[in-house]
Scaffold this motif. Structure first.
Motif, short mmCIF file in Angstrom:
data_model
loop_
_atom_site.label_atom_id
_atom_site.label_comp_id
_atom_site.label_asym_id
_atom_site.label_seq_id
_atom_site.Cartn_x
_atom_site.Cartn_y
_atom_site.Cartn_z
N TYR A 236 -52.32 -15.83 4.32
CA TYR A 236 -51.65 -15.08 5.68
C TYR A 236 -52.86 -14.68 6.55
CZ TYR A 236 -49.57 -11.53 8.69
OH TYR A 236 -49.36 -10.66 9.65
N SER A 237 -53.88 -14.21 5.75
CA SER A 237 -55.21 -13.73 6.41
C SER A 237 -56.11 -14.85 6.90
CB SER A 237 -55.86 -12.73 5.66
OG SER A 237 -55.40 -11.50 5.12
N PHE A 238 -55.84 -15.83 6.57
CA PHE A 238 -56.78 -17.14 7.25
C PHE A 238 -56.12 -17.41 8.58
CE2 PHE A 238 -56.92 -21.50 8.02
CZ PHE A 238 -58.48 -21.83 8.05
N PHE A 239 -54.73 -17.51 8.68
CA PHE A 239 -54.15 -17.76 10.10
C PHE A 239 -54.09 -16.38 10.94
CE2 PHE A 239 -52.63 -21.05 7.09
CZ PHE A 239 -53.18 -22.25 7.65
N ILE A 240 -53.89 -15.37 10.22
CA ILE A 240 -53.87 -14.08 11.01
C ILE A 240 -54.74 -13.05 10.53
CG2 ILE A 240 -52.22 -12.37 11.96
CD1 ILE A 240 -49.95 -14.26 11.05
N PRO A 241 -56.07 -13.30 10.91
CA PRO A 241 -57.20 -12.40 10.47
C PRO A 241 -57.05 -10.91 11.37
CG PRO A 241 -58.03 -13.89 11.96
CD PRO A 241 -56.53 -14.30 11.91
N PHE A 242 -56.04 -10.30 11.39
CA PHE A 242 -56.45 -9.00 11.86
C PHE A 242 -55.90 -7.81 10.94
CE2 PHE A 242 -55.20 -12.08 15.14
CZ PHE A 242 -56.39 -11.91 16.19
N GLY A 243 -56.03 -6.63 11.04
CA GLY A 243 -55.67 -5.66 10.44
C GLY A 243 -56.30 -5.58 9.09
N LEU A 244 -57.56 -6.35 9.13
CA LEU A 244 -58.19 -6.61 7.85
C LEU A 244 -59.13 -5.02 7.49
CD1 LEU A 244 -60.27 -9.67 8.80
CD2 LEU A 244 -58.20 -9.43 7.60
N SER A 245 -59.23 -4.90 6.14
CA SER A 245 -59.85 -3.56 5.69
C SER A 245 -61.05 -3.78 4.74
CB SER A 245 -58.85 -2.58 5.00
OG SER A 245 -59.10 -1.54 4.67
N ALA A 246 -61.85 -2.95 4.61
CA ALA A 246 -63.00 -3.08 3.31
C ALA A 246 -62.06 -2.52 1.99
CB ALA A 246 -64.02 -2.21 3.52
N PHE A 247 -61.15 -2.03 2.20
CA PHE A 247 -60.33 -1.71 1.07
C PHE A 247 -58.90 -1.59 1.10
CE2 PHE A 247 -58.22 1.36 -1.69
CZ PHE A 247 -58.81 0.86 -2.83
N ASN A 248 -58.23 -2.33 0.10
CA ASN A 248 -56.60 -2.57 0.17
C ASN A 248 -56.25 -2.05 -0.98
OD1 ASN A 248 -56.70 -4.33 2.82
ND2 ASN A 248 -57.97 -5.56 1.67
N PRO A 249 -55.49 -0.86 -1.08
CA PRO A 249 -54.78 -0.35 -2.13
C PRO A 249 -53.61 -1.04 -2.52
CG PRO A 249 -54.13 0.86 -0.47
CD PRO A 249 -55.05 -0.09 0.32
N TYR A 250 -53.66 -0.69 -4.11
CA TYR A 250 -52.30 -1.41 -4.56
C TYR A 250 -51.06 -0.69 -3.84
CZ TYR A 250 -54.56 -3.47 -8.64
OH TYR A 250 -55.24 -4.34 -9.29
N PRO A 251 -49.76 -1.33 -3.86
CA PRO A 251 -48.64 -1.05 -3.05
C PRO A 251 -48.18 0.42 -3.69
CG PRO A 251 -47.98 -2.70 -4.42
CD PRO A 251 -49.57 -2.46 -4.64
N PHE A 252 -47.55 1.10 -2.90
CA PHE A 252 -46.77 2.29 -3.29
C PHE A 252 -45.35 1.82 -3.85
CE2 PHE A 252 -48.25 5.79 -0.49
CZ PHE A 252 -48.54 6.68 -1.47
N ILE A 253 -44.90 2.53 -5.08
CA ILE A 253 -43.88 2.41 -5.43
C ILE A 253 -42.72 3.44 -5.24
CG2 ILE A 253 -42.37 2.24 -7.83
CD1 ILE A 253 -44.93 0.82 -9.12
N ASN A 254 -41.56 3.30 -4.75
CA ASN A 254 -40.84 4.27 -4.18
C ASN A 254 -40.22 5.11 -5.39
OD1 ASN A 254 -38.70 3.04 -4.95
ND2 ASN A 254 -38.00 2.29 -3.11
#
Length: 529
Positions: A236-254
Motif C-alpha cells: 500500500y505504501s509503495f503506491f500511496i506513500p502518505f501518512g508515513l511515520s518513523a514509528f508504527n505501533p502494533y494495533p489496539f485490541i478493543n
C-alpha cells in the motif's frame, strides 16, 4: 543531524568501537561478544567499520556520515537501473523507471537520511551488485564470476543480516531466465545457503539478547495477522506513500479482544495475492510470469521482517522496503515498457498512459521525499511527525523522547505539556512524573506542586537517584531538613562520588545543627571535586 533519542547514540555518538582503526578495534568490530552487540542487538561489522572510517576522518560532524549514505544510495539507484535493464531484456524505459523511483521513493528516506541505517544502503550495494554479476554468470557460466558473486553476498550479510535471502533470489533468477535444473544448479547454491544459515543463526542469537519479544507476547493467530498486515501495508505504501511515520505501533485490541478489520482481513488478502503469484509463475506469457517473479522477490526479501517473530515495538518500518521494492519496480517497469513496444495502438497508448501516470507519480514521490527528508532533521521534527500520525498511549515512549529533547533544549513549556500528557495516559510513568516535579521546582519555583509530583514518582520507583536528589532539594528549600537529608543520604548510598550532593548533605547538617558531620561532608566534597 545525529539523533540523540533514537539509535544514533548506540551506533555512532557513544559507540566506543568507532574510536580508532587499530587492529584491536577492528577485531572488536568483527567480534560476536562486544558491548555494542549487547546494546544494538545487531551484528553488522562491515557497516560499523564504515562508520568508524567516517569517525576517523570527521569525528562526530554529521555531514560526512549523511553524504556517505547519499553517495551509496546514488550508486544503488544506478545499480537498480542496470539490474532491471538486464532482467527486462534490455528495455531502457523499464530500467529508467525502476532506477528513478528507487532513488526518490519516500519509503527509502529512512534508510538514507538516518545515519544508523547505513546498514541498509551498504548491504543493498553488495546485494544488487551480486545480482548483476550472477546474471552475467548465468550468461557466461564462469566459476570465477560465481566466486565474486559469493564474495559480494558475503560482504552483504556482513553489512546486514537481511541479505540472507540472496540464495532464494538466485533461484528466482534461474527461473526467470529459464535455466534448466541440474545437480550443478543445486551444488553451486550450497555455500550460499550455508552462509545464510550461519548468519541467520547469529542474527537470532544476537537479537535474542533483548530485541526479540517473548513468544507469549502474541498468539499464533496474531502473528499471522501481523505478518499479513505488514506484507500488505508495504505494498500500500509503495503506491500511496502518505501518512508515513518513523514509528508504527502494533494495533489496539478493543475491549472485546478484537483487532481492527484491516488486520483481520489481511491474511485472506495475502492468500489471494500469493495464489495469484504462484499461478502466474506457470503462465506461458512472459509478462504474467514477471509478475510472479517480482512478487516472490518482494516476499522473499521482506519475509524475515514481517513480525511473525516479533522484534521491537513497531509492526512495520519504512527501511525494510529498501531492497524488496525492487521486485515491484521490476514488474511495473517491465509491463509499461512492454506495452509501449507493442504495435497494437490500444496496447501502445495504454503503455503511454501508464507511463504518464508514473511520471506524475514520480513528481509526487520527489515532493514527498523532500518532505520526509525534512522530518529527519532532528529529534523534535522526527517525533512531532510521528505523534501527528499516532497520538494514543502506544506512543507514550515516543512522546517521552520528544519531551526529554525539549527538556534538554531548555524548552520547559513544551516539555511540561508532553510530560503531562504522558502522565495522564500512563499514571505509572515515574519518569514523566519526576520531570514534571523537577520543572515545577527548578523552573517555575512552585515547591508544593514539585513535591506532589516527585513524591508520586518516588512511590512508583523509590530507587531512582535523580528523584532522590530532587526530593532532597525540594524539602531543603522548604526548610524540612530532616526529610531532605533522608533523601540525600539514600542518593549518597547510590552515588558516593557526587561532590554537589555532599555539599547539599553538609548544608542540611548545618541546618540540623550537626556541625561535625557538616564539616566532614564539606571536606569530602572538596577532596572529590
Amino acid at each position: 543531524k545525529l539523533l540523540k533519542t533514537w539509535d544514533d547514540p548506540v551506533y555512532v555518538t557513544s559507540n566506543k568501537l568507532l574510536d580508532s582503526l587499530s587492529v584491536r578495534k577492528v577485531g572488536e568490530i568483527f567480534s560476536f561478544n562486544t558491548e555494542f552487540q549487547k546494546l544494538s542487538n545487531n551484528y553488522h561489522p562491515l557497516t560499523t567499520l564504515t562508520l568508524a572510517l567516517n569517525h576517523a576522518f570527521s569525528g562526530l560532524n554529521p555531514r560526512p556520515y549523511h553524504l556517505t549514505n547519499i553517495l551509496i544510495h546514488i550508486l544503488n539507484s544506478i545499480l537498480v537501473y542496470l539490474l532491471v535493464f538486464l532482467l527486462a531484456e534490455r528495455r531502457t524505459w523499464a530500467a529508467l523507471l525502476a532506477g528513478l523511483l528507487f532513488a526518490i521513493h519516500p519509503m527509502h528516506v529512512e534508510s538514507v537520511a538516518w545515519v544508523s541505517e547505513r546498514k541498509d544502503v551498504l548491504y543493498a550495494f553488495f546485494f544488487i551488485s551480486a545480482m548483476i554479476l550472477y546474471y552475467l554468470y548465468l550468461r557466461k557460466n564462469s566459476y570465477k564470476s560465481l566466486a565474486v558473486v559469493f564474495l559480494l553476498f558475503f560482504l552483504s550479510v556482513l553489512s546486514k543480516a537481511m541479505a540472507v535471502a540472496f540464495p532464494l533470489v538466485m533461484l528466482l533468477m534461474d527461473f526467470l531466465l529459464n535455466r534448466k535444473w541440474s545437480w550443478r544448479v543445486f551444488l553451486e547454491k550450497i555455500p550460499f545457503f550455508l552462509v545464510s544459515a550461519i548468519f541467520g543463526i547469529i542474527a537470532v542469537r544476537v537479537q535474542a539478547q533483548g530485541a526479540i519479544n517473548d513468544w507469549q507476547t502474541f498468539t499464533l493467530y496474531q502473528r499471522i495477522i501481523h505478518a499479513s498486515y505488514g506484507f500488505l501495508s508495504y505494498l500500500y505504501s509503495f503506491f500511496i506513500p502518505f501518512g508515513l511515520s518513523a514509528f508504527n505501533p502494533y494495533p489496539f485490541i478493543n475491549e472485546h479482544g478484537v483487532l481492527p478489520l484491516a488486520f483481520r482481513a489481511a491474511p485472506f488478502i495475502f492468500l489471494v495475492i500469493m495464489a495469484l503469484t504462484i499461478w502466474s509463475l506457470f503462465a506461458r506469457n512472459r509478462m504474467i510470469k514477471i509478475f510472479g517473479v517480482g512478487m516472490l522477490f518482494y516476499f522473499f526479501t521482506i519475509a524475515l521482517v514481517l513480525q511473525f517473530i516479533s522484534v521491537g515495538r513497531a509492526i512495520t518500518a519504512d527501511r525494510y522496503t529498501y531492497i524488496p521494492y525492487i521486485g515491484i519496480l521490476f514488474v511495473i517497469g517491465s509491463w509499461i515498457s512492454w506495452l509501449i513496444d507493442q504495435k497494437k495502438p490500444v496496447l501502445k497508448y495504454t503503455g503511454f498512459a501508464a507511463g504518464a501516470l508514473m511520471f506524475v507519480f514520480s513528481i509526487v514521490s520527489a515532493m514527498q521525499c523532500s518532505l520526509r527528508s525534512a522530518v529527519w532533521h532532528d529529534d523534535i521534527t522526527l517525533w512531532t511527525d510521528a505523534l501527528d500520525q499516532y497520538s494514543d498511549v502506544r506512543m507514550n515512549f515516543i512522546r517521552l523522547k520528544r519531551a526529554n529533547q525539549f527538556f534538554e533544549n531548555s524548552d520547559f513549556q513544551n516539555a511540561m505539556k508532553d510530560y503531562q500528557v504522558i502522565a495522564s495516559k500512563e499514571p505509572s510513568s515515574d519518569e514523566a512524573l519526576g520531570r514534571i516535579g523537577q520543572i515545577y521546582g527548578q523552573q517555575f519555583h512552585q515547591i508544593d506542586s514539585a513535591l506532589y509530583y516527585l513524591n508520586r514518582a518516588y512511590l512508583i520507583n523509590p530507587n531512582e537517584i535523580i528523584l532522590l536528589k530532587n526530593l532532597g532539594v525540594a524539602y531543603g528549600i522548604r526548610g524540612e531538613y530532616g526529610k531532605s537529608q533522608g533523601f540525600f543520604l539514600q542518593a549518597y548510598a547510590k552515588d558516593p562520588a557526587d561532590s554537589m550532593l555532599m555539599l547539599n548533605i553538609a548544608a542540611n547538617y548545618h541546618g540540623l545543627g550537626d556541625l561535625e558531620n557538616a564539616r566532614k561532608f564539606e571536606t569530602m566534597a572538596h577532596k572529590t571535586h
